[in-house]
Every structure is written in structure tokens, then in C-alpha cells.
Write an enzyme that holds these catalytic residues in place. Structure first.
Site, PDB file in Angstrom:
ATOM      1  N   SER A 155       0.807  -1.221   0.000  1.00  0.00           N
ATOM      2  CA  SER A 155       0.000   0.000   0.000  1.00  0.00           C
ATOM      3  C   SER A 155       0.842   1.274   0.000  1.00  0.00           C
ATOM      4  O   SER A 155       0.288   2.357   0.138  1.00  0.00           O
ATOM      5  CB  SER A 155      -0.941   0.011   1.210  1.00  0.00           C
ATOM      6  OG  SER A 155      -0.201   0.038   2.407  1.00  0.00           O
ATOM      7  N   LYS A 205      -7.255   3.450   8.066  1.00  0.00           N
ATOM      8  CA  LYS A 205      -6.273   4.426   7.589  1.00  0.00           C
ATOM      9  C   LYS A 205      -6.867   5.833   7.537  1.00  0.00           C
ATOM     10  O   LYS A 205      -6.211   6.815   7.915  1.00  0.00           O
ATOM     11  CB  LYS A 205      -5.765   4.007   6.212  1.00  0.00           C
ATOM     12  CG  LYS A 205      -4.881   2.764   6.242  1.00  0.00           C
ATOM     13  CD  LYS A 205      -4.465   2.326   4.848  1.00  0.00           C
ATOM     14  CE  LYS A 205      -3.586   1.075   4.910  1.00  0.00           C
ATOM     15  NZ  LYS A 205      -3.194   0.596   3.580  1.00  0.00           N
TER      16      LYS A 205
END
Length: 767
Positions: free
Chosen positions: A674, A717
Site C-alpha cells: 500500500s 487508515k
């Protein structure tokens, strides 16, 4: 003076000083001890009796602290392979420590010192000795023991040797002889003998009285009856009457009250009761049989608690204990509605996945309370033995049912809520595979026929509501994951923590400390300061601990009346904050980009910084980075090299430049696909000498052709970015549907830009 000798463990046998005992050893380990003592210790060894005669593998801590040092008088190899040994007890010794012997780790080596006989009053010793001699003569005349003891005690001049010799001949229990070993004072041992001889003589008198009452010469078939009558008379005299028939009747009454519909189970229990009824009371199996019957008649074979079907009350009960978590509450409401319509509907298998402290366990308790069901927790973290779940077979010593049946029995109903905690931390090794066992327990098509190894009969688990918890859904065994309704509980936002503190934590803390809300008040600023600067967690566990600590300090300071806590008073009460709130400023730092990551199940802003220097095209990566992150860096560098002209970087000869990429927060392990988007942006920004605002963050993986791929944990996140003050976030377009799970307050504060190809972010940031 401390000495050391090898240890010989004895079962059902006591050796006293001044006593000879003959042993026939068939055990290899005992033979090795004797041979080692003969070769290396002048035929001396130390004898330790086992306190628990049923223990096969005793712990060192279970062995007595007083032992007997013995001498091997002779040993003889027998034709059958056994070793016959004669041991002579020498003296008592105090055990200092036990260790594995250097020559043979299976042999214990005892470090000890000799116990000296304490000085005693000679007049008292002589009086006790004479009284014991009188009782011994009376005991010999009553045919209690052989008269050979009279010659032995005449040779014993001192009371110490005298008491040891007589205790050897006295027919007393094993535990009583242990007391003779552990008692050093001859006066006390003499008093023991006086007490035991009086008891034995009284029993002999009673037996003679019984023999006079009962006719001698009865037929062989009547002997058992006579012995039982004798036993009854003795027990009545001693006040220890026990009637086995009462116990049998108790089991029969309990069985009638159970109303078991399964004929096979009913016949099994009836057969076991009959077996117990005709079993001898001195049989070594009677205790195991009693334990088994206790389990069978106390299990709730046909007992269920009545479920609460009022949906409004259930919703109110869940809301009372937990803030938010609408998805979990919705699942429970759906199940109750279906159960109300069809009582035979199968229970769902809920799995609550989320970081520590977000309320998984307490939510399971609340589910049980709202449904009016019993609750039991089973922790399987680190479990590698499947027998803990489905029980040990009755053939093993000390066997018992597994945790599942234990929970059912303690709850007293066949439809409790069973919480199976930390399923992602189970271990699969050579000892067993608990995940496969758990699969049989949870599977709706199989668990109505669940058989515990100890119970040995089918028990219906289909009415049990199983709730599982885990921290990481990726680590849940696949065979389990396929059958679970996984509900993810993510990190709390600042506003959620504020609401939980006001509605749940503070009222609970006030109640625990006998305070009221009007006594100690918190300003909005103080609560916000505590959450942001004094805690750094996904849930509220540390927050609750901190507030409790603060309340205790106020009590110590006697400041618990009309007190209001403001941000400026926190330093005095709690010290300086551990964590600083991020305040972003526009800094002219090229090559610096904020990535988003997950650490300890919560979202984090992970800054990435880069630099170039003259070299040979090498790539250096630091910051506790693991394999997948290395691959992200290589893909990003290859993508930039491929598109140098597009990004107007022709002036850089990447073959003569080394690249250093550093992931800040070096104490946190970093791995996962990511960070490619952030690494690419940081390198392009460094090459163009273009600073990226610190209020911007991004997450996403990039391909060699510039496509941005889907990532996991978007909700965590984005919450992490929101908590740390980020204003703008770039995310993959493929994660668009995941935005539904993000709290509205986060979506309102963040500017979220969805991208499919890197060209889109390049145009926004660099053109």
C-alpha cells in the site's frame, strides 16, 4: 555440611532410619539410580516417598522436603531381569534442592544436609519410652504384631532409634508414616506412637466384641456380609458412617429430573449408575466412576433459558453498554427476529474482528444479557492441544471434559452464549490442530451431534450462540473463516471516544469510586487533550485506565467536591503528555510524503523521506522494512525510470545516482502492498525539488504501468489520517465502495480524491 546423592523415588512404601527394606526393581530408571549409587556414591542414595501415589509424572515441587539417606546393603540380579536390593535407612536429611544429574538427566540429584536430633528432656523421654513399651507388650499379646519387636526395642537405648523401630512395625496409613518421617523431635514421635497404639488397641477390642456377637463358622458366601457389618460397626463407633446407597439414590433422582429424551444417553447413564452401585468401595476405579456420573447428571441435557424476543428491549440493552457498532446490533436483531418466527433456526456464528480495546469481549457479554442467556468465555490464544476443547478420554488418569462442556455445565443451560476468544492466535503443531476441532464444534450441520471425548455421548450444541473474537482476520484459520459472519470493529474516532467517555466510561468510574458527576467535571478541552495527547490507541482501554488513575489522584488530594478539570490542570495531575497532536505547516521539504499504514490494528500516518546522492544506481531502504515493501520500492523506481521523459526528469542519469528511502517511525515494522503511491510521489517530488504539503497523505499500490491498485484497511487508515490532522487523502478508485464504512465525521473533514492511474495524481501535484 551440604552433600549430594542420587534420588530413588518410592511408591506405596516408607523407609525409616534403622529399618531394612527389600525391593525388587523392574523399572529401568530405578535400576540406574541403584547402579549409579553403587559406582559413584559408596552405595549411598537418598529415598523420597511420593506423596500422591496416583501421580505418574510428579513435579519437583510435589516431593517432600524431608528425606531418608539409605545404604545399599546388597543387590542381586534375578533370572527374570529384575534387581533385588536391600536398603538400610541411616538418617533424616533436609532437601535443599533437586537437579537433573550430570551423567543421566533422567535421574534426580539431591543436595541436602543431615538433620541433627534436637536435645530432649531425658526424664520425659524415659517416661514416654516406658509407656510405649507397656502398650507394645499389650499389642503383642492381643496378636496385633509379632513378638520379635520386643527383642529389637530392648536393644534401642535412645528414644530416637526406639520410635523409628516401632513405627516400622505399626500398621498405620501411608500418610501417617510420612508424618513420622517429617518429624525430627523424638518426643513428638513418641506422642504419635502413644496415640496410634491406643487407637489400634481400641479397634482390636472392638473387633473382638464384634466377633463375639457374630457367629463363627458361617459359610463362605456369608463372609462378605460379615465384613460389611464389621465395617458399619467401626464407622458408627468412629462417627464416619457412609452409605453408598444414598449416593446411588441421589444419582437416580437427578436422572429422573433431567427428563432426557435421547434414549441412548439415558441407557448409558443408567448402566453407569448400576456399575457404580456394584463397584467395591476400595476399587481404584470408583473415584473416576463417581466423577463421570457427577458430570453426566449435572449437564443440562434438556434445559434451555427462554430467549428475550422484544426487539426494542434488546436494542435498548445493547445501546446501554456500547456506543455505535450498528452492524453488530443489526445482526443480533436479525437473528432474534428469525428465531421468533422459527424457533428451530440455527444460531449464527459471529466473529468480531478488531484491535484491542474496542469492546469485543464486553459486546459478547452484552449480547448474552440482552438475549437473557448465560455467558461463558473460552480463551484459545496460544492453544495447540485440541483435547482442551473436546476433552480427554476416560482411560487417562485425571481426564476431564473439554472447555466446551465445562462452559455448558457452568452455565446450566444448553443455549448459552459461548465466547471463543483470540481464534487468530491458535497454534497448529505436532501436538494437535485445535482449529479443525473447533470447526466440528461450530459447524451447524455437525454440532448437534457433538461428542466430547470424556462424555462419550452426543450433546446438542446447535442452540448455543457462538461468538468469536480476533485481532486480525487474515490470521483466522481458513477453514474457520469460511463459516463465520465476520464483523469488523475498527478504531474509534475522536468524536466517538468523546461520546464513549461521557456516556460509558465516566459514569462507570464515578460509581466505582463512590463519586457523582457533579463532584468532578471535565471540560470538553480537557477530555480532548487526554484522548489526543495522553493516549494513542484504537479502543478506549488506556483511556479508561488513565481516567481511573486521575480519579484516584484527586481522591488522594481530597479534591473531589465541585472540581472541574481544564486542559491546563492536566500536567499537574497526569504529567506531560506522551503523544503530541500533529500540527501541519507548509514546509519546503522536497522528497517528503505522508503514507497511510496500519499498526496494532489502527491507522497511522507514516512519513516517507527520500534523498539522492552520487553513486552507481543502488537503492537503499531503511526503517524496519520487510519483503513486500522492498518490492514496492523496486516497482516505483522502475516505473519512474520507464517514464523519465513523461515526468521531465531526463537530466537525471539514474545509473549514476543512489537512492535512499527512509520510512520514519523506525520502531514499527512495515510491510504490505500500500506504499507504492507514496514512494513514487516522494521520489518525483525530490527529483523536481517540489515539496508536497504535510497535510496531504496517500495510500495505494502502483503497477509498472502506473495503475493504482486496491488496498486493505481503508477505514482504519482514514480514521488515522483524521485523528492526526490530515486534510487531503489520495486513495485507489477501486476502494470507492469501502467509503460506506467510514464514519461521516471523517468524510466531512477529509478531502478524498480517488485515482485510477498515477497520471491523475501527477497532474494534481506537479502540473
Amino acid at each position: 555440611m551440604k552433600k549430594n546423592l542420587p534420588v530413588l523415588l518410592l511408591k506405596n512404601l516408607i523407609l525409616l532410619p534403622n529399618q531394612d527394606v527389600k525391593l525388587e526393581l523392574s523399572n529401568d530408571l530405578s535400576r540406574e539410580v541403584v547402579l549409579l549409587a553403587s559406582e559413584c556414591y559408596r552405595n549411598e542414595l537418598i529415598v523420597l516417598p511420593l506423596k500422591d501415589q496416583l501421580e505418574e509424572m510428579p513435579e519437583v515441587s510435589d516431593l517432600p522436603e524431608i528425606a531418608i539417606v539409605a545404604k545399599i546393603k546388597n543387590k542381586l540380579e534375578l533370572p527374570n531381569g529384575n534387581l533385588r536390593v536391600t536398603l538400610r535407612g541411616l538418617f533424616r536429611a533436609k532437601v535443599e534442592s533437586l537437579k537433573n544429574h550430570q551423567k543421566n538427566e533422567n535421574i534426580l540429584e539431591c543436595f541436602f544436609y543431615k538433620l541433627e536430633v534436637p536435645k530432649i528432656e531425658q526424664v520425659e523421654a524415659l517416661a514416654i519410652k516406658r509407656k510405649i513399651e507397656e502398650l507394645v507388650e499389650e499389642y503383642v499379646k492381643s496378636d496385633g504384631i509379632s513378638n520379635s519387636i520386643l527383642n529389637l526395642i530392648k536393644e534401642a537405648k535412645d528414644l530416637n532409634k526406639f520410635t523409628d523401630i516401632i513405627a516400622t512395625f505399626l500398621p498405620i496409613s501411608f500418610s501417617r508414616k510420612l508424618e513420622y518421617i517429617e518429624e525430627i523431635n523424638p518426643i513428638t514421635r513418641g506422642n504419635f506412637l502413644l496415640e496410634d497404639f491406643r487407637l489400634e488397641l481400641e479397634v482390636i477390642r472392638l473387633e473382638k466384641k464384634l466377633d463375639e456377637k457374630l457367629q463363627i463358622g458361617l459359610e463362605e458366601s456369608q463372609k462378605e456380609f460379615i465384613l460389611k457389618e464389621k465395617l458399619k460397626e467401626i464407622e458408627e463407633e468412629l462417627g464416619t458412617t457412609y452409605k453408598k446407597e444414598d449416593e446411588v439414590n441421589f444419582y437416580k433422582e437427578k436422572l429422573e429430573g433431567l427428563k432426557i429424551q435421547n434414549k441412548k444417553v439415558l441407557e448409558k447413564i443408567e448402566n453407569e449408575i448400576r456399575k457404580f452401585q456394584f463397584m467395591s468401595e476400595v476399587s481404584p476405579e470408583i473415584t473416576a466412576e463417581r466423577n463421570y456420573l457427577d458430570w453426566m447428571v449435572h449437564l443440562p441435557w434438556n434445559i434451555s433459558s427462554k430467549d428475550e424476543f422484544d426487539i426494542a428491549l434488546i436494542k435498548k440493552s445493547l445501546d446501554k453498554t456500547h456506543f455505535g457498532m450498528e452492524k453488530v446490533k443489526e445482526k443480533i436483531i436479525e437473528y432474534i427476529a428469525a428465531k421468533n418466527r422459527n424457533p428451530s433456526v440455527n444460531c449464527p456464528i459471529l466473529c468480531l474482528v478488531g484491535p484491542s480495546g474496542v469492546g469485543k469481549t464486553t459486546l459478547a457479554k452484552s449480547i448474552a444479557e440482552s438475549l437473557n442467556r448465560k455467558f461463558y468465555k473460552i480463551s484459545v490464544g496460544g492453544l495447540n492441544d485440541s483435547s482442551v476443547l473436546n476433552g480427554h478420554r476416560r482411560t487417562y488418569m485425571g481426564s476431564s471434559p473439554g472447555k466446551i462442556m465445562e462452559g455448558i455445565k457452568k452455565c446450566g443451560t444448553k443455549n448459552p452464549v459461548l465466547l471463543i476468544d483470540e481464534v487468530d492466535k491458535m497454534v497448529h503443531d505436532y501436538k494437535g490442530d485445535p482449529a479443525s476441532t473447533l470447526l466440528d464444534i461450530l459447524d451447524k450441520t455437525q454440532n448437534q451431534f457433538f461428542v466430547d471425548n470424556y462424555i462419550e455421548e452426543e450433546f446438542d450444541l446447535s442452540e448455543v450462540l457462538f461468538v468469536l473474537t480476533a485481532n486480525y482476520k487474515e490470521e483466522i484459520p481458513y477453514e474457520l473463516y469460511d463459516r463465520l459472519e465476520v464483523i469488523e470493529l475498527s478504531s474509534y474516532t475522536l468524536l466517538e471516544k468523546m461520546a464513549i467517555t461521557k456516556k460509558y466510561l465516566l459514569p462507570k468510574i464515578y460509581l466505582e469510586h463512590n463519586l457523582h458527576a457533579k463532584d468532578v467535571k471535565f471540560s470538553e478541552g480537557a477530555l480532548k487533550e487526554i484522548i489526543l495527547n495522553y493516549t494513542n490507541e484504537s479502543g478506549v482501554r488506556d483511556l479508561e485506565r488513565l481516567l481511573t488513575s486521575l480519579m484516584r489522584k484527586l481522591i488522594v488530594l481530597n479534591q473531589v467536591e465541585n472540581v472541574k478539570i481544564f486542559p491546563e490542570s492536566l500536567i499537574e495531575l497526569l504529567g506531560v503528555g506522551k503523544y503530541e497532536t500533529t500540527t501541519f505547516q507548509e514546509k519546503n521539504i522536497a522528497g517528503f510524503v505522508n503514507a497511510l499504514a496500519i499498526s496494532n490494528c489502527q491507522g497511522k500516518v507514516m512519513p516517507i523521506e527520500t534523498c539522492f546522492y552520487r553513486g552507481s544506481g543502488k537503492i537503499k531502504i531503511t526503517g524496519l522494512v520487510e519483503q513486500v515493501m522492498y518490492e514496492s520500492v523496486r516497482v516505483a523506481v522502475s516505473f519512474i525510470r520507464k517514464n523519465q521523459k513523461r515526468f521531465q526528469l531526463e537530466q537525471y542519469d539514474l545509473k549514476t545516482i543512489d537512492v535512499h528511502i527512509h520510512m520514519l517511525s523506525a520502531s514499527i515494522k512495515k510491510d504490505g502492498p500500500s506504499a507504492g503511491l507514496s514512494i513514487t510521489t516522494a521520489l518525483i517530488g525530490l527529483a523536481k525539488n517540489k515539496a508536497i504539503s504535510e497535510s496531504i497523505a496517500m495510500t495505494g499500490e502502483i503497477t509498472l504501468n502506473g495503475f493504482v491498485r486496491r488496498i486493505g484497511g481503508l477505514r482504519e487508515k482514514l480514521i488515522g489520517a483524521y485523528n492526526e490532522g490530515i486534510k487531503k487523502v489520495f486513495i485507489p478508485f477501486e476502494n470507492h465502495n469501502d467509503l460506506v464504512s467510514v464514519p461521516n465525521e471523517v468524510l466531512e473533514k477529509l478531502e478524498i480524491i480517488e485515482i485510477q492511474n498515477y497520471d491523475e495524481i501527477y497532474k494534481i501535484l506537479f502540473e
